[in-house]
Design a protein around this motif. Sequence first.
Motif, short mmCIF file in Angstrom:
data_model
loop_
_atom_site.label_atom_id
_atom_site.label_comp_id
_atom_site.label_asym_id
_atom_site.label_seq_id
_atom_site.Cartn_x
_atom_site.Cartn_y
_atom_site.Cartn_z
N ARG A 159 3.01 -6.39 4.69
CA ARG A 159 2.74 -5.09 4.07
C ARG A 159 1.36 -4.58 4.44
NH1 ARG A 159 3.79 -6.13 -2.13
NH2 ARG A 159 2.61 -4.18 -2.20
N SER A 160 1.27 -3.28 4.70
CA SER A 160 0.00 -2.67 5.10
C SER A 160 -0.90 -2.35 3.92
CB SER A 160 0.27 -1.39 5.90
OG SER A 160 1.03 -0.47 5.12
N ASP A 161 -0.39 -2.52 2.68
CA ASP A 161 -1.19 -2.17 1.51
C ASP A 161 -2.01 -3.34 0.98
OD1 ASP A 161 0.72 -3.80 0.42
OD2 ASP A 161 1.62 -2.28 -0.87
N GLY A 162 -2.02 -4.44 1.73
CA GLY A 162 -2.81 -5.58 1.30
C GLY A 162 -2.14 -6.46 0.29
N GLY A 163 -0.85 -6.20 0.00
CA GLY A 163 -0.13 -7.02 -0.96
C GLY A 163 0.19 -8.39 -0.40
N SER A 164 0.97 -9.15 -1.14
CA SER A 164 1.32 -10.50 -0.71
C SER A 164 2.14 -10.44 0.58
CB SER A 164 2.13 -11.20 -1.81
OG SER A 164 3.34 -10.53 -2.04
N ALA A 165 2.08 -11.55 1.32
CA ALA A 165 2.77 -11.61 2.60
C ALA A 165 4.27 -11.43 2.43
CB ALA A 165 2.47 -12.93 3.29
N GLY A 166 4.81 -11.93 1.32
CA GLY A 166 6.23 -11.76 1.06
C GLY A 166 7.08 -12.85 1.68
N SER A 167 8.32 -12.90 1.26
CA SER A 167 9.27 -13.88 1.78
C SER A 167 9.71 -13.47 3.18
CB SER A 167 10.48 -13.97 0.86
OG SER A 167 11.20 -12.74 0.88
N PHE A 168 10.46 -14.34 3.84
CA PHE A 168 10.98 -14.02 5.16
C PHE A 168 11.83 -12.75 5.11
CE2 PHE A 168 14.47 -14.35 8.27
CZ PHE A 168 13.74 -14.42 9.45
N ALA A 169 12.74 -12.66 4.15
CA ALA A 169 13.60 -11.48 4.03
C ALA A 169 12.78 -10.21 3.79
CB ALA A 169 14.62 -11.68 2.91
N GLU A 170 11.74 -10.31 2.97
CA GLU A 170 10.90 -9.15 2.69
C GLU A 170 10.16 -8.70 3.94
OE1 GLU A 170 9.92 -9.93 -2.05
OE2 GLU A 170 8.65 -10.82 -0.50
N ARG A 171 9.70 -9.65 4.73
CA ARG A 171 9.00 -9.31 5.96
C ARG A 171 9.94 -8.63 6.95
NH1 ARG A 171 4.39 -13.31 8.07
NH2 ARG A 171 3.14 -13.51 6.18
N ILE A 172 11.15 -9.14 7.06
CA ILE A 172 12.11 -8.52 7.96
C ILE A 172 12.40 -7.09 7.51
CG2 ILE A 172 14.44 -8.63 8.92
CD1 ILE A 172 12.48 -10.83 9.87
N ASN A 173 12.59 -6.89 6.20
CA ASN A 173 12.86 -5.55 5.68
C ASN A 173 11.70 -4.60 5.94
OD1 ASN A 173 15.39 -6.28 4.73
ND2 ASN A 173 14.66 -6.76 2.68
N THR A 174 10.47 -5.11 5.78
CA THR A 174 9.30 -4.27 6.04
C THR A 174 9.24 -3.86 7.51
OG1 THR A 174 8.00 -5.30 4.27
CG2 THR A 174 6.77 -4.21 6.02
N PHE A 175 9.53 -4.80 8.40
CA PHE A 175 9.52 -4.48 9.82
C PHE A 175 10.60 -3.47 10.17
CE2 PHE A 175 10.68 -5.22 14.27
CZ PHE A 175 9.44 -5.09 14.88
N VAL A 176 11.78 -3.64 9.60
CA VAL A 176 12.87 -2.71 9.87
C VAL A 176 12.51 -1.30 9.37
CG1 VAL A 176 15.26 -2.12 9.31
CG2 VAL A 176 14.66 -4.46 9.94
N GLU A 177 11.82 -1.22 8.26
CA GLU A 177 11.35 0.08 7.77
C GLU A 177 10.43 0.72 8.80
OE1 GLU A 177 9.49 -0.60 4.03
OE2 GLU A 177 11.36 -1.08 2.99
N ARG A 178 9.58 -0.10 9.40
CA ARG A 178 8.66 0.43 10.42
C ARG A 178 9.43 0.86 11.67
NH1 ARG A 178 3.85 -4.08 9.59
NH2 ARG A 178 3.06 -3.20 7.63
N MET A 179 10.48 0.13 12.01
CA MET A 179 11.32 0.54 13.13
C MET A 179 11.89 1.93 12.88
SD MET A 179 13.43 -3.01 13.83
CE MET A 179 14.32 -2.41 15.29
N ASN A 180 12.38 2.16 11.68
CA ASN A 180 12.98 3.46 11.37
C ASN A 180 11.93 4.56 11.26
OD1 ASN A 180 15.79 2.76 11.24
ND2 ASN A 180 15.37 1.65 9.35
#
Length: 286
Positions: A159-180
């Motif tokens: 996450r770009s807001d400085g929050g926690s790194a997150g789980s694997f699934a959360e990281r994948i979802n964040t990256f996919v959001e950036r793709m879109n």
Amino acid sequence: MPITRKILSTIILAMIAIVAASLIMGRSQERSAASALADIQAAIPPLTEKGVEPPALSATVVFMKRLATGEILLDRESRLELPVASLTKLMTALLLVELSPPEGVIAFSAQAKAAGEPDDKRSPIVVGERVSVDGMIQLLLITSANDAAYAVAEHLGVRSDGGSAGSFAERINTFVERMNERARALGLNSTRFANPAGNDDPDNYSTTRDIALLAEFIARHHPGLWAASRLPETVLRTQDGRSYPMVNTNPLLGEYPALSGSKTGFEDQARGVLVFLYSLAPDDML
């Protein structure tokens, strides 16, 4: 002698027929060449208004554009939204070069190695092994390794807001959001991504017109990605001292030097997909 529209159209349509025939035959070694070529016959109407009788293809959609002039040479259902399989990795690779420093290193987690479908194409990289950005680009665009796509997404999906790194699934979802988000910024208005590898999913689709826009943007702003994609074979050396031979998923690159880059893909729903750049001159590509 200047390249006329007739010559240009004939060249590119012949190239597509050759590439399609090779890929079809490579998919099923049991099928005869005659059977494979039969699949390519008929479907695209002759470009009679251009005086060209091109090789016919069974492709559902086709889009061809001359980048130097913007001229569209062939447009068949270019706005039809369809699954794009591993062409998705073009966006994954683009975000990798835009968001990661060239000297970056990415480690393969157990989750990245296991992500996707059981029969996905995976690299021989072992869990915990580290690969440079250039190496990851090669895994994405030369061998089309799905585990590499998930490793990139996990690495960059913080996450770009400085929050926690997150789980694997959360990281994948964040990256996919950036793709879109990146797709929208590039004007790919008929494109949506659901994962970084191109696994079949109702929400992972694009159009040939959008894919062409993405390919053109990469050619103009990140030509190194296409340069990497056109290596017929190479050896990947990891940060941990291991070496792995790699062979390109496109078997024609060694035979046709004018192919400036390509990306293949295949999934059950998408079937075979292909994008490539063909050089007519240093600053003139299709």
